[in-house]
Structures are given as C-alpha cells and as structure tokens.
Design a protein around this motif. Sequence first.
Motif, PDB file in Angstrom:
ATOM      1  N   HIS A 151      -2.168   7.497   8.300  1.00 10.54           N
ATOM      2  CA  HIS A 151      -3.241   6.724   8.914  1.00 10.54           C
ATOM      3  C   HIS A 151      -3.421   6.751  10.306  1.00 10.54           C
ATOM      4  CE1 HIS A 151      -1.117   2.513   9.215  1.00 10.54           C
ATOM      5  NE2 HIS A 151      -1.097   3.187  10.364  1.00 10.54           N
ATOM      6  N   ILE A 152      -4.840   6.745  10.567  1.00 12.88           N
ATOM      7  CA  ILE A 152      -5.351   6.378  11.995  1.00 12.88           C
ATOM      8  C   ILE A 152      -6.034   5.126  12.162  1.00 12.88           C
ATOM      9  CG2 ILE A 152      -4.944   8.585  13.229  1.00 12.88           C
ATOM     10  CD1 ILE A 152      -8.058   9.375  12.485  1.00 12.88           C
ATOM     11  N   GLY A 153      -5.867   4.315  13.213  1.00 10.88           N
ATOM     12  CA  GLY A 153      -6.314   2.868  12.890  1.00 10.88           C
ATOM     13  C   GLY A 153      -5.825   2.380  11.856  1.00 10.88           C
ATOM     14  N   PHE A 154      -6.470   1.571  10.924  1.00 12.86           N
ATOM     15  CA  PHE A 154      -6.026   1.375   9.885  1.00 12.86           C
ATOM     16  C   PHE A 154      -6.741   1.935   8.563  1.00 12.86           C
ATOM     17  CE2 PHE A 154      -3.845  -2.574  11.337  1.00 12.86           C
ATOM     18  CZ  PHE A 154      -2.774  -2.436  11.000  1.00 12.86           C
ATOM     19  N   CYS A 155      -7.311   3.185   8.840  1.00  5.11           N
ATOM     20  CA  CYS A 155      -7.900   3.978   7.985  1.00  5.11           C
ATOM     21  C   CYS A 155      -6.596   4.564   7.007  1.00  5.11           C
ATOM     22  CB  CYS A 155      -8.800   5.066   8.538  1.00  5.11           C
ATOM     23  SG  CYS A 155     -10.112   4.342   9.482  1.00  5.11           S
ATOM     24  N   GLU A 156      -6.230   4.243   5.886  1.00  9.10           N
ATOM     25  CA  GLU A 156      -5.367   4.428   5.003  1.00  9.10           C
ATOM     26  C   GLU A 156      -5.901   5.616   4.362  1.00  9.10           C
ATOM     27  OE1 GLU A 156      -2.798   3.118   5.561  1.00  9.10           O
ATOM     28  OE2 GLU A 156      -2.721   0.803   5.455  1.00  9.10           O
ATOM     29  N   PRO A 157      -4.788   6.484   3.637  1.00  7.95           N
ATOM     30  CA  PRO A 157      -5.243   7.499   2.934  1.00  7.95           C
ATOM     31  C   PRO A 157      -6.384   7.243   1.806  1.00  7.95           C
ATOM     32  CG  PRO A 157      -2.795   7.532   3.176  1.00  7.95           C
ATOM     33  CD  PRO A 157      -3.385   6.158   3.679  1.00  7.95           C
ATOM     34  N   GLY A 158      -7.164   8.212   1.604  1.00 12.94           N
ATOM     35  CA  GLY A 158      -8.270   7.850   0.723  1.00 12.94           C
ATOM     36  C   GLY A 158      -9.685   7.333   1.551  1.00 12.94           C
ATOM     37  N   THR A 159      -9.405   6.859   2.773  1.00  6.21           N
ATOM     38  CA  THR A 159     -10.851   6.663   3.461  1.00  6.21           C
ATOM     39  C   THR A 159     -11.505   7.537   3.906  1.00  6.21           C
ATOM     40  OG1 THR A 159      -9.188   5.063   4.798  1.00  6.21           O
ATOM     41  CG2 THR A 159     -11.475   5.324   5.417  1.00  6.21           C
ATOM     42  N   PRO A 160     -12.837   7.454   3.208  1.00  5.99           N
ATOM     43  CA  PRO A 160     -13.853   8.560   3.391  1.00  5.99           C
ATOM     44  C   PRO A 160     -13.994   8.969   4.941  1.00  5.99           C
ATOM     45  CG  PRO A 160     -14.684   6.937   2.131  1.00  5.99           C
ATOM     46  CD  PRO A 160     -13.348   6.287   2.344  1.00  5.99           C
ATOM     47  N   PHE A 161     -14.153   9.933   5.193  1.00  5.13           N
ATOM     48  CA  PHE A 161     -14.281  10.709   6.701  1.00  5.13           C
ATOM     49  C   PHE A 161     -15.146  10.077   7.579  1.00  5.13           C
ATOM     50  CE2 PHE A 161     -11.428  14.796   6.067  1.00  5.13           C
ATOM     51  CZ  PHE A 161     -10.257  13.940   6.192  1.00  5.13           C
ATOM     52  N   ASP A 162     -16.265   9.712   6.623  1.00  4.27           N
ATOM     53  CA  ASP A 162     -17.631   9.281   7.278  1.00  4.27           C
ATOM     54  C   ASP A 162     -17.824   7.779   7.421  1.00  4.27           C
ATOM     55  OD1 ASP A 162     -18.033   8.711   4.947  1.00  4.27           O
ATOM     56  OD2 ASP A 162     -20.080   9.551   4.796  1.00  4.27           O
ATOM     57  N   PHE A 209     -15.000  -1.106   9.212  1.00  8.92           N
ATOM     58  CA  PHE A 209     -14.936  -1.820   7.886  1.00  8.92           C
ATOM     59  C   PHE A 209     -13.669  -2.591   7.707  1.00  8.92           C
ATOM     60  CE2 PHE A 209     -11.516   0.798   5.398  1.00  8.92           C
ATOM     61  CZ  PHE A 209     -11.329   1.715   6.516  1.00  8.92           C
ATOM     62  N   VAL A 210     -13.575  -3.425   6.657  1.00  8.70           N
ATOM     63  CA  VAL A 210     -12.423  -4.136   6.333  1.00  8.70           C
ATOM     64  C   VAL A 210     -11.614  -3.522   5.432  1.00  8.70           C
ATOM     65  CG1 VAL A 210     -11.506  -6.494   5.262  1.00  8.70           C
ATOM     66  CG2 VAL A 210     -13.882  -6.310   6.454  1.00  8.70           C
ATOM     67  N   ALA A 211     -10.367  -2.973   6.005  1.00  5.60           N
ATOM     68  CA  ALA A 211      -9.475  -2.133   5.430  1.00  5.60           C
ATOM     69  C   ALA A 211      -8.422  -3.076   4.790  1.00  5.60           C
ATOM     70  CB  ALA A 211      -8.854  -1.257   6.249  1.00  5.60           C
ATOM     71  N   GLN A 212      -8.035  -2.576   3.527  1.00  2.00           N
ATOM     72  CA  GLN A 212      -6.745  -2.989   2.614  1.00  2.00           C
ATOM     73  C   GLN A 212      -5.436  -2.322   3.233  1.00  2.00           C
ATOM     74  OE1 GLN A 212      -7.077  -5.400   0.180  1.00  2.00           O
ATOM     75  NE2 GLN A 212      -9.137  -5.705   0.798  1.00  2.00           N
ATOM     76  N   LEU A 213      -4.684  -3.031   3.619  1.00  2.00           N
ATOM     77  CA  LEU A 213      -3.344  -2.159   4.158  1.00  2.00           C
ATOM     78  C   LEU A 213      -2.614  -1.791   3.071  1.00  2.00           C
ATOM     79  CD1 LEU A 213      -4.457  -3.284   6.683  1.00  2.00           C
ATOM     80  CD2 LEU A 213      -2.212  -4.549   7.183  1.00  2.00           C
ATOM     81  N   GLU A 220      -8.788  13.686   2.739  1.00  2.00           N
ATOM     82  CA  GLU A 220      -8.846  12.262   3.247  1.00  2.00           C
ATOM     83  C   GLU A 220      -7.283  11.723   2.879  1.00  2.00           C
ATOM     84  OE1 GLU A 220     -12.363  11.262   0.977  1.00  2.00           O
ATOM     85  OE2 GLU A 220     -13.648  11.985   2.576  1.00  2.00           O
ATOM     86  N   ARG A 221      -6.621  12.487   2.182  1.00  2.00           N
ATOM     87  CA  ARG A 221      -5.147  12.000   1.648  1.00  2.00           C
ATOM     88  C   ARG A 221      -4.417  11.838   2.705  1.00  2.00           C
ATOM     89  NH1 ARG A 221      -2.886  15.784  -1.205  1.00  2.00           N
ATOM     90  NH2 ARG A 221      -4.802  17.152  -1.512  1.00  2.00           N
ATOM     91  N   VAL A 222      -4.550  12.617   3.933  1.00  2.00           N
ATOM     92  CA  VAL A 222      -3.933  12.512   5.205  1.00  2.00           C
ATOM     93  C   VAL A 222      -5.120  12.340   6.308  1.00  2.00           C
ATOM     94  CG1 VAL A 222      -2.458  13.554   6.823  1.00  2.00           C
ATOM     95  CG2 VAL A 222      -2.265  14.184   4.443  1.00  2.00           C
ATOM     96  N   PRO A 223      -5.425  10.981   6.450  1.00  2.00           N
ATOM     97  CA  PRO A 223      -6.465  10.581   7.266  1.00  2.00           C
ATOM     98  C   PRO A 223      -6.549  11.416   8.780  1.00  2.00           C
ATOM     99  CG  PRO A 223      -5.746   8.639   6.273  1.00  2.00           C
ATOM    100  CD  PRO A 223      -4.829   9.872   5.884  1.00  2.00           C
TER     101      PRO A 223
END
Length: 249
Positions: free
Chosen positions: A137-148, A152-156, A215-218
Amino acid sequence: MNIKIVKDYAELSNVAGEIITDLLRENPYCNLGLATGGTPLGTYQYLTARFKAGEFSMRDVRTFNLDEYCGLPRCHPESYHSFMYSNLFAHVDIREENMHIPYTEGCDLQEQCERYNALLDSHRIDLQLLGIGSNGHIGFCEPGTPFDRETFVAQLSEETRRDNQRFFNSFEEVPRTAITMGIGNIMQARRVLLIASGEAKAECINQMINGPVTERVPASVLQNHPDATIIIDAAAASRLTGKAAAQLG
Ligand code: PGA
C-alpha cells in the motif's frame, strides 16, 4: 523509476533527507507531501538537524500529509497530527496555517475528503514522500484500490492493522479506517520519493519494481510515474530480481 540501493537505514534517511533539503533550498515556497510511520523518522531527524544548522527555512513551505486515522482525537499520541508535531513541525519554522493533514475528528468524513481533495487540486505537490506497506500500500490505499481514486475514507486491511499494532496497546485499539489521499492524487505529484527499509518490505519492493502494474500491488503504479525515486536499504532490496538487483553487487 530511479532506484537507489543504500547500505542501511541511516544512509537511507540521509539520502532521502538530502533530496528534500535540496528542494527546500531551491524552492522555499514548495508544496511538500509528507508521510508518517516508522520509516520517515530518520528522514525527519535529518531535516531537523539541517534546519537547526540554518540551511533552510520552512516558513513559506506548505505541507500536505498523506493520511490520518479516523476515530482518534488529534491529541492522541498516535494520531498523525501528533506524529507530525513531535517528529518535525515542533522543530522547524513551518507556520501552522501551512500544515495540512486530513481532519477526521468529530466531523462529516465525506465532506472532509472533498475539502482535502479540493486543497490538493489547487496546490500541486512538488515532492511527495512515501513509505510502503508490507502489502504494497501507499498512503492507506490498500490492495484493490482503483488507480484513479482521489481522497477517500479507506478501510484498513487486517495486515496493515497488524503492522501498525506496534504503535498501540492492542490490536483492537488500531483504527479501522482513515482518510487518505487516493492514488489519483499521489500520481499528480511532480515527483515522488518512496523509502523502504528492512526485510519485511523486500517482497513488496520486488513486486513494485519487477511485477506487473496492478491494483493488487498499489505501489506498482509508480512504474507509470514520470519522476519516481525509490530509495531502499540492502535488507529491503534482498529479494530484488532483474536489472535493479545488479546494484546489489
Ligand atoms: P512503516 O509504514 O514506515 O511504519 O513501515 C509504511 C507504510 O505503511 O506506508
């Protein structure tokens, strides 16, 4: 990606700190994107030392942090507000009105995401400092986060909460959500500087550099960034394959 392998954490912190120092000297009005977590601590110590030596001022610098936990008051010792004050802001001459960290305390989170995103839209970041999670992840953009995705409010993920448990008394105390810049925001930065140390990061570092952009590896999205510098110590580089591994000697 420009990949630089250094000996250890001390050298990593100095090299990253030097890159940021150069930017602050060249452009005292820059917009600086900041990160939290264990990895940037040495970089912030380096910056503090260079500031105290009179080598730059942060008076006119604007900072933008990647993320903030939801559910912790700002004064909680593990909030990223507290982290930034203790590890950098209290030691330099940055002005309070120029520090930006997503605000999550007692407010409408969606509205805060929109505000933070508007702020990022009107202040393009000159250099964004990044760590990387053991899950990529980068920031709290976890695997699966769309690149665009934008702010947003992320679920950790469970893995991230386990990784961060060391900062809290128990796993239960680790927040479950956070406001984070999205990958869309991070990719807008003129330049990104990702730092990683230790063997726990070795696998995701290899996937980020040598694996497919997925997106599996942000962090793999940084293969598409026009100006990305990756600084890793020997332990984080220990599973590197391919061309970048040649630097290991
Ligand atoms: P760490 O966290 O620096 O504490 O390893 C990095 C991250 O999750 O981005």
